[in-house]
Design a protein around this motif. Structure first.
Motif, PDB file in Angstrom:
ATOM      1  N   SER A  37      49.294  40.673  39.899  1.00  0.00           N
ATOM      2  CA  SER A  37      49.781  39.299  40.082  1.00  0.00           C
ATOM      3  C   SER A  37      51.243  39.164  39.685  1.00  0.00           C
ATOM      4  CB  SER A  37      48.914  38.327  39.269  1.00  0.00           C
ATOM      5  OG  SER A  37      47.589  38.291  39.753  1.00  0.00           O
ATOM      6  N   GLU A  42      49.287  39.629  44.329  1.00  0.00           N
ATOM      7  CA  GLU A  42      48.112  38.841  43.984  1.00  0.00           C
ATOM      8  C   GLU A  42      47.122  38.713  45.142  1.00  0.00           C
ATOM      9  OE1 GLU A  42      47.153  34.548  41.770  1.00  0.00           O
ATOM     10  OE2 GLU A  42      49.215  35.195  42.163  1.00  0.00           O
ATOM     11  N   LYS A  43      47.620  38.621  46.380  1.00  0.00           N
ATOM     12  CA  LYS A  43      46.735  38.433  47.529  1.00  0.00           C
ATOM     13  C   LYS A  43      45.909  39.676  47.853  1.00  0.00           C
ATOM     14  CE  LYS A  43      48.356  34.344  47.919  1.00  0.00           C
ATOM     15  NZ  LYS A  43      47.554  33.230  47.354  1.00  0.00           N
ATOM     16  N   ASP A  44      46.269  40.813  47.293  1.00  0.00           N
ATOM     17  CA  ASP A  44      45.584  42.073  47.599  1.00  0.00           C
ATOM     18  C   ASP A  44      44.754  42.601  46.432  1.00  0.00           C
ATOM     19  OD1 ASP A  44      46.642  42.245  50.206  1.00  0.00           O
ATOM     20  OD2 ASP A  44      48.531  43.023  49.416  1.00  0.00           O
ATOM     21  N   LYS A 360      38.714  36.727  49.686  1.00  0.00           N
ATOM     22  CA  LYS A 360      39.010  35.744  50.729  1.00  0.00           C
ATOM     23  C   LYS A 360      38.883  34.324  50.171  1.00  0.00           C
ATOM     24  CE  LYS A 360      39.543  38.874  53.962  1.00  0.00           C
ATOM     25  NZ  LYS A 360      40.884  39.171  54.522  1.00  0.00           N
ATOM     26  N   TYR A 362      39.348  33.439  47.074  1.00  0.00           N
ATOM     27  CA  TYR A 362      40.482  33.242  46.165  1.00  0.00           C
ATOM     28  C   TYR A 362      41.744  32.887  46.949  1.00  0.00           C
ATOM     29  CZ  TYR A 362      43.906  34.275  42.466  1.00  0.00           C
ATOM     30  OH  TYR A 362      44.918  34.195  41.558  1.00  0.00           O
ATOM     31  N   ASN A 363      42.020  33.658  47.989  1.00  0.00           N
ATOM     32  CA  ASN A 363      43.219  33.413  48.786  1.00  0.00           C
ATOM     33  C   ASN A 363      43.147  32.062  49.494  1.00  0.00           C
ATOM     34  OD1 ASN A 363      44.212  35.874  47.980  1.00  0.00           O
ATOM     35  ND2 ASN A 363      43.624  36.953  49.846  1.00  0.00           N
ATOM     36  N   ASP A 368      49.339  29.835  49.110  1.00  0.00           N
ATOM     37  CA  ASP A 368      50.586  30.495  48.704  1.00  0.00           C
ATOM     38  C   ASP A 368      50.887  30.333  47.215  1.00  0.00           C
ATOM     39  OD1 ASP A 368      51.061  31.305  51.317  1.00  0.00           O
ATOM     40  OD2 ASP A 368      52.133  29.437  51.813  1.00  0.00           O
ATOM     41  N   SER A 370      50.035  30.671  42.994  1.00  0.00           N
ATOM     42  CA  SER A 370      49.555  31.734  42.115  1.00  0.00           C
ATOM     43  C   SER A 370      48.491  31.218  41.153  1.00  0.00           C
ATOM     44  CB  SER A 370      50.726  32.318  41.307  1.00  0.00           C
ATOM     45  OG  SER A 370      50.245  33.242  40.344  1.00  0.00           O
TER      46      SER A 370
END
Length: 414
Positions: A37, A42-44, A360, A362-363, A368, A370
């Motif tokens: 993060s 963070e997205k991965d 998915k 979470y995103n 966009d 955090s």
């Protein structure tokens, strides 16, 4: 050396092995998401948490084709831990802001080496302990202590968001690799025997799916592993946003409760039986996610700690009781395959899909923004509530469809 002295020596060696084995895992597993993060990845995060399940899926094939047939177990362990250390030690050299593919690849290579060792350390322990039923829990608890020690050290060094965690894990893996060569000699148990492909795919154990209760258990276990993947991958981000600085140490409260409830398992098993214990375990997952949702505030950290403490019930009542049920429900000739089938669907396929689905979620919940930013704490309930509801629905299905009757003569030998 007398048999008694030799046995004590084996207990000591195997306890050290277990301590270091789980120290390695605990050194990075609860904090890698914080590292990613802060490095713009963070997205991965969820891809890192597919590595362990992939290792769990592949491990039976590795063990069945190589470890059980060609090389001494202690040598296989030594080689795997040394190879696994290499990817951990090289990760900080290659990783950088936005380089999530490198982090994911290094973690995957590490876990492909690490996951087979879980079964191998158990098998080498039972091989050399004079009374495995009584002594293995003593040896195995040192693994939990190792995980706790790793979390405390990471927090003490303030390494949750730095690459130091990978150096610690890699160094411990290298140390354990060389230590394994000093373990008692353990020849490959199936050396010289032909490879049976049907054993690798749990062929005989699949017949148990004809039993309605066993099928319900496997399907429910697989489904509950989908939402529970979120605990391992994302809670630490919320804790960071809430201002909890010693995240790795705080999450070891879960392992502490695991030890407490493990010691109480025989009592609960006699009083409650399989169905009630598994149901309580699933219910505890729903409750803890509700606590995380309600506790998404800087002033409600006790709710987070309460949810973490529930880990003992969540893990022991669900996973350990599940292993006991599989043992009871299967004939001794297919028992090992049945346990492997259970692990394949839960800690393999279930957690693999769970990591992706929770990622998915979470995103989608944060977009966009955090999750470690305190300004976004209000978004966390929208992540936890769907998972809590999912666990609740699975609980209802399990209670209605699972018709197992307990054997009053059954005992816990795990």
């Amino acid at each position: 050396m007398s048999d008694t002295s030799q046995n004590k020596s084996h207990v000591k060696q195997l306890s050290i092995m277990m301590f270091l084995q789980f120290f390695i895992w605990g050194a990075w597993y609860t904090s890698v998401s914080l590292f990613m993060s802060t490095q713009g990845m963070e997205k991965d995060i969820y891809w890192v948490y597919t590595a362990g399940p992939l290792g769990a899926i592949i491990a039976p094939f590795f063990i069945g084709l190589i470890a059980d047939r060609f090389i001494n177990t202690e040598k296989v362990l030594g080689g795997l831990f040394i190879l696994g250390s290499a990817s951990m030690l090289i990760l900080p050299q290659l990783a950088g802001p936005g380089k999530s593919s490198i982090v994911n690849t290094c973690i995957l290579l590490h876990m492909l080496c690490y996951m087979p060792t879980l079964a191998l350390t158990a098998s080498i322990s039972f091989k050399h302990l004079s009374d495995g039923v009584k002594q293995f829990p003593i040896v195995r608890v040192w693994g939990t202590i190792g995980w706790i020690a790793a979390g405390l050290l990471i927090s003490f060094l303030d390494a949750e968001k730095t690459a130091l965690q990978f150096y610690i894990a890699g160094g411990a893996s290298l140390l354990l690799g060389f230590f394994c060569f000093s373990l008692p000699k353990t020849p490959a148990p199936l050396k010289g025997e032909p490879i049976k492909f049907k054993d690798l795919i749990f062929w005989d154990a699949w017949s148990l799916m004809k039993k309605p209760s066993f099928a319900v258990f496997i399907i429910s276990s697989f489904l509950i592993c989908i939402p529970l993947a979120a605990y391992y991958a994302y809670l630490q981000n919320q804790m960071s946003a809430m201002g909890i600085t010693n995240v790795a140490a705080a999450k070891t409260l879960g392992q502490g409760s695991e030890i407490v409830f493990m010691l109480m398992m025989p009592f609960f098993f006699r009083k409650l039986g399989v169905k009630k214990m598994i149901a309580i375990g699933v219910f505890a997952w729903a409750v803890r996610y509700a606590l995380f949702a309600f506790g998404a505030s800087e002033n409600l950290t006790m709710m987070i700690y309460a949810g973490i403490f529930l880990h003992g019930i969540c893990y022991d009542f669900f996973f350990v009781t599940g292993q006991i049920y599989v043992d009871q429900a299967s004939h001794k000739n297919v028992r090992n395959q049945a346990q492997a089938l259970n692990i394949f669907w839960t800690q393999g396929v279930g957690l693999f899909l769970g990591a992706i689905i929770c990622g998915k979620f979470y995103n989608a919940a944060f977009g966009d923004k955090s999750g470690i930013n305190p300004e976004n704490l209000s978004l966390w309930p929208s992540f936890w509530w769907p998972l809590a509801i999912m666990a609740g629905v699975i609980l209802v299905i399990f209670l209605l469809a699972f018709k197992h009757k307990d054997d009053p003569k059954a005992e816990i030998n795990h």
